[in-house]
Design an enzyme around this catalytic site. Structure first.
Site, PDB file in Angstrom:
ATOM      1  CE  LYS A  19      -2.764   2.736   3.396  1.00  0.00           C
ATOM      2  NZ  LYS A  19      -3.638   3.475   2.480  1.00  0.00           N
ATOM      3  CG  HIS A 708     -12.575   5.455  -6.273  1.00  0.00           C
ATOM      4  ND1 HIS A 708     -13.889   5.671  -6.544  1.00  0.00           N
ATOM      5  CD2 HIS A 708     -12.587   4.841  -5.176  1.00  0.00           C
ATOM      6  CE1 HIS A 708     -14.586   5.280  -5.711  1.00  0.00           C
ATOM      7  NE2 HIS A 708     -13.921   4.794  -4.740  1.00  0.00           N
TER       8      HIS A 708
END
Length: 814
Positions: A19, A708
């Site tokens: 991540k 997004h």
């Protein structure tokens, strides 16, 4: 000992290394080499962990963003708008660029995948061959690295099967069998190269077989697997299914030309209908020439097995249809849906916010690492004639007797809703008592950017460096800032920005009784986004207001209406790890009752527009369509239990995320929300057309841009979206009931791009009003609802009082 295998493992790393590496790469702070180094290390560590636990054959999981996007890439099924790019630039443009691929939920999970586009510009016209540009470097490189870590005999490639891949796609104009046929030469070519590279077998994941649609695909599967088996030669193909039993597909699916078939013997945790896999095998048998992968260790639940796994394996052996040398133990689903390692949780320092799950109820649950160990233990115990360690290893924790204290009215389907005056239908309450706004009213979904400063404040509170009073004072400043930005931009209905919330489910999990939460229990939602699902361990109870303070902080600084913001009962349940001793329906009703009291508290604080987000409503649908009606009945009842206490003058909003809703529109209508906002920016016209065709008649906010993506949408782009909503014919020209909003919360965006995008959104709404010669400007029209109107009908004047089956007895309502 029985043989063992894995079919997937968490891909983000034990400390979310992937991540952070992705986010660094996205910001330009690191390059491709640094990102790949982290990704490869994360994958190698996961494979080594599984080998060290004793797994015999390891599925080589791992991705740089999404496994479906990986498949798009190696197939070369690239939409033309991305073909001028290459490598990671193209890969991430498809994931999060200005014209990114659509995103949707992966079957009935909380994982989001990127939707393949298989129109004529990708697969080619019906009379020509596909213009695919395959690139096998990714799968071949992963195999080579896996072999270096676990050895050639234990490293098995994982591919999404061709029928599932096509089933997940959009835009395909060919029949399913023809679309699959277009992809088969590329699949066969990759299988040949994997065979040449020494793959001992290849896993082909086909979860579509567990769906109602999958039962009607025997021809497509038989044709595809016959060709792939021939191409693979001596390398065995392993058909892997999961998420539920195969139902009517079982008899023909197990006869496909493969060497092994993995089946899910458990199904969704807490499902109303238990898995029928064992019964199907007992009825139809299992081919003598195949290995059976028995998915008996629960890959979707954190609770320790209570002996079910060993009992299932022994029952399988007792049938005589499968011998021990052909039985392979695995998880019921890929372990990517679980946190990485409970050991990280137990080692974490205890804080007022988070307590290790073991502290609550004795024996701890198990995360992915523990599930791998459980696979090995189960394989050993099932093969033992007298397993002395069975009670020790399989001792239940909270999944059965430990949670059976629920009061009858909390677990028995309730019978009625509430007393009071007659119901007021939507048209009456919307016209007479609720907010009256300009055409194309503007708002946001709820969250605003979560800056490093906000995260630092939460960490300082956890560590004790800030008192609760100091923390609240600083958070109040962030709320005032968010409200001020919205008012300066001219937004019509405001939000407080959710600076206090880490996650829309985790936050409420911390406020309700009966739920535990973690510090290290991260699960990938999509790409670089991770969530920490709470654990339901007891009856869910209301412990007091959890959103009223923030609302009251926002009100003094706001001249415009401010929404109260809650997460709905079905989403909290579906995005948590539920109990297994009582049904999901019972747990949803407990949540509905608790949240009902929060709705009442917000109203008492003066709130007249309350948003109850239930984005996970659709993803909880059983894969077997015959079970939908039962699920939708209790899921909608739980939502209405939550919102039914609201007065007729209180506008109830709901938000639904990436899903296809056309097939559940009656259930959405039965939710009886006044405003429906949907994550429609990537789906565009089909969803609006479906809603219009179905006669949808309530307020709607379809989402005018994709949050997004970091790309700031232009005024003209947003205006074109508004025009497309108008052109769809929805609401028959009632533009005052078409809301203009982003498609989801803004938590992951930065402030500069957020302000720029919202400014363009407000301007686009104003221009659309002017071009359509509508009144209202950018300001809110006179409010006939509001605080004064909320109680217009007098005490007890609730919005929808008609009886509902399956709701609480009157004596239990506050």
């Amino acid at each position: 000992m029985l043989s063992t295998t894995t079919i997937g493992f968490p891909r983000i790393g034990n400390q979310r290394q992937l991540k952070f590496a992705m986010e660094s790469y996205f910001k330009g702070d690191s390059g491709e080499a640094e990102l790949l180094a982290v990704a490869h290390k994360v994958q190698s560590d996961a494979w080594a962990l599984q080998k060290a636990a004793g797994i015999a054959v390891i599925g080589l999981d791992g991705t740089l963003y999404d496994q479906v996007l990986d498949t798009i890439t190696w197939l070369g099924a690239i939409p033309p708008r991305f073909k001028h790019l290459s490598g990671l630039q193209r890969y991430y443009a498809m994931a999060r660029g200005g014209a990114a691929l659509d995103m949707s939920k992966f079957f009935d999970t909380n994982y989001h995948y990127l939707v393949p586009e298989l129109g004529p510009d990708v697969l080619g016209p019906a009379t020509a061959g596909p213009p695919l540009q395959p690139d096998f470097s990714g799968p071949l490189d992963k195999l080579a690295r896996g072999q270096a870590v676990v050895g050639r005999d234990g490293a098995v490639p994982i591919l999404i099967g061709p029928v599932t891949f096509v089933s997940l796609s959009r835009g395909c104009e060919l029949p399913l069998d023809q679309a699959v046929a277009r992809l088969l030469p590329t699949y066969c070519a990759l299988l040949q190269q994997l065979a040449a590279a020494g793959a001992p077998e290849v896993q082909l994941h086909e979860p579509v077989l567990a769906t109602s649609e999958g039962t009607g695909m025997p021809t497509e599967f038989e044709t595809a697997y016959a060709q792939m088996a021939q191409a693979a030669g001596s390398v065995p193909l392993h058909l892997v299914t999961y998420y539920d039993d195969l139902g009517a597909a079982y008899p023909w699916a197990v006869q496909l030309p493969v060497a092994a078939v993995t089946l899910d013997f458990l199904g969704p945790p807490g499902a109303a209908v238990p898995s029928q896999t064992l019964a199907l095998l007992q009825q139809h048998g299992f081919p003598a020439d195949k290995r059976l992968g028995a998915g008996v260790v629960d890959g979707r639940s954190v609770w320790k097995d209570d002996g079910t796994a060993v009992a299932l394996l022994r029952a399988l052996l007792d049938t005589g249809a499968v011998s021990s040398d052909r039985l392979v133990v695995t998880s019921s689903a890929p372990l990517q849906h679980l946190p990485y390692d409970l050991g990280l949780e137990l080692e974490a320092p205890k804080t007022p916010e988070a307590t290790a799950p073991a502290a609550r109820a004795g024996r701890p649950p198990g995360f992915a690492k523990q599930k791998v160990e459980e696979i090995v233990s189960v394989a050993r115990l099932a093969a033992s004639p007298q397993p002395p360690l069975l009670q020790l290893v399989m001792a239940p924790w909270c999944s059965c007797s430990g949670c059976s204290r629920a009061r009858a009215w909390r677990t028995t389907p309730p019978t009625s809703r509430l007393s009071g005056s007659a119901a007021k239908p939507y048209d009456v309450r919307a016209r007479d008592e609720q907010l009256q706004l300009a055409a194309f009213p503007t708002t946001t979904i709820g969250s605003f950017p979560q800056t490093a400063e906000v995260r630092r404040l939460r960490q300082q509170l956890k560590s004790g460096r800030l008192t609760q009073a100091e923390y609240e004072g600083l958070i109040a400043g962030h709320i005032a800032h968010a409200v001020g930005v919205q008012e300066a931009l001219g937004i019509d209905v405001l939000v407080h920005g959710e600076a206090e919330r880490t996650d829309m489910v985790e936050y409420f999990g911390m406020q309700l009784g009966g739920m535990l939460f973690t510090r290290a229990g991260w699960v990938q939602s999509y790409g670089s986004r991770c969530v920490r699902p709470p654990l339901v361990v007891d009856d869910i109870t209301y412990r007091g207001p959890s959103t009223c303070w923030e609302y009251k902080v926002a009100i003094p600084t706001a001249a415009q209406p401010v929404k109260g913001l809650l997460t709905g009962p079905v989403t909290i349940l579906n995005w948590s790890f539920p109990r297994k001793d009582i049904s999901r329906a019972a747990q949803a009703m407990q949540l509905g009752l608790a949240l009902r009291q929060e709705v009442a508290a917000l109203e008492a604080a003066g709130c007249t527009i309350i948003q109850v987000d239930d984005p996970a409503l659709r993803e909880g649908l059983p894969l077997n369509g015959e079970r939908w009606a039962s699920y939708l009945s209790w899921a909608v009842d739980a939502f209405r239990l939550c919102t039914g206490v609201a007065a007729a003058g209180t506008q109830v909003v709901t938000h639904l995320c990436y899903s296809d809703f056309q097939d559940i529109l009656p259930a959405i209508d039965r939710m009886d929300a006044d405003v429906l906002t949907i994550e429609n920016s990537r789906s565009d016209k089909p969803m609006m057309a479906a809603l219009a065709a179905a006669g949808y008649g309530r307020d709607i906010g379809p989402g005018v841009y994709d949050v997004h993506s970091p790309v700031v949408p232009s005024v003209e782009f947003i205006k074109s979206r508004i025009r497309s909503f108008v052109d769809s014919g929805i609401l028959s020209g009632r533009y005052d009931r078409i809301w203009v909003n982003p498609d989801c919360g803004l938590k992951t965006r930065g402030w500069p791009e957020t302000i720029a995008a919202l400014a363009n959104m407000v301007e686009a709404a104003a221009q659309a009003r002017a071009e359509l010669q509508l009144a209202g400007g950018a300001a809110v029209a006179p409010v006939t609802g509001g605080v004064e109107a909320a109680g217009k009908g007098g005490a007890g004047q609730c919005r929808r009082n008609q009886p509902l089956r399956g709701l609480l007895p009157l004596s239990c309502l506050p």
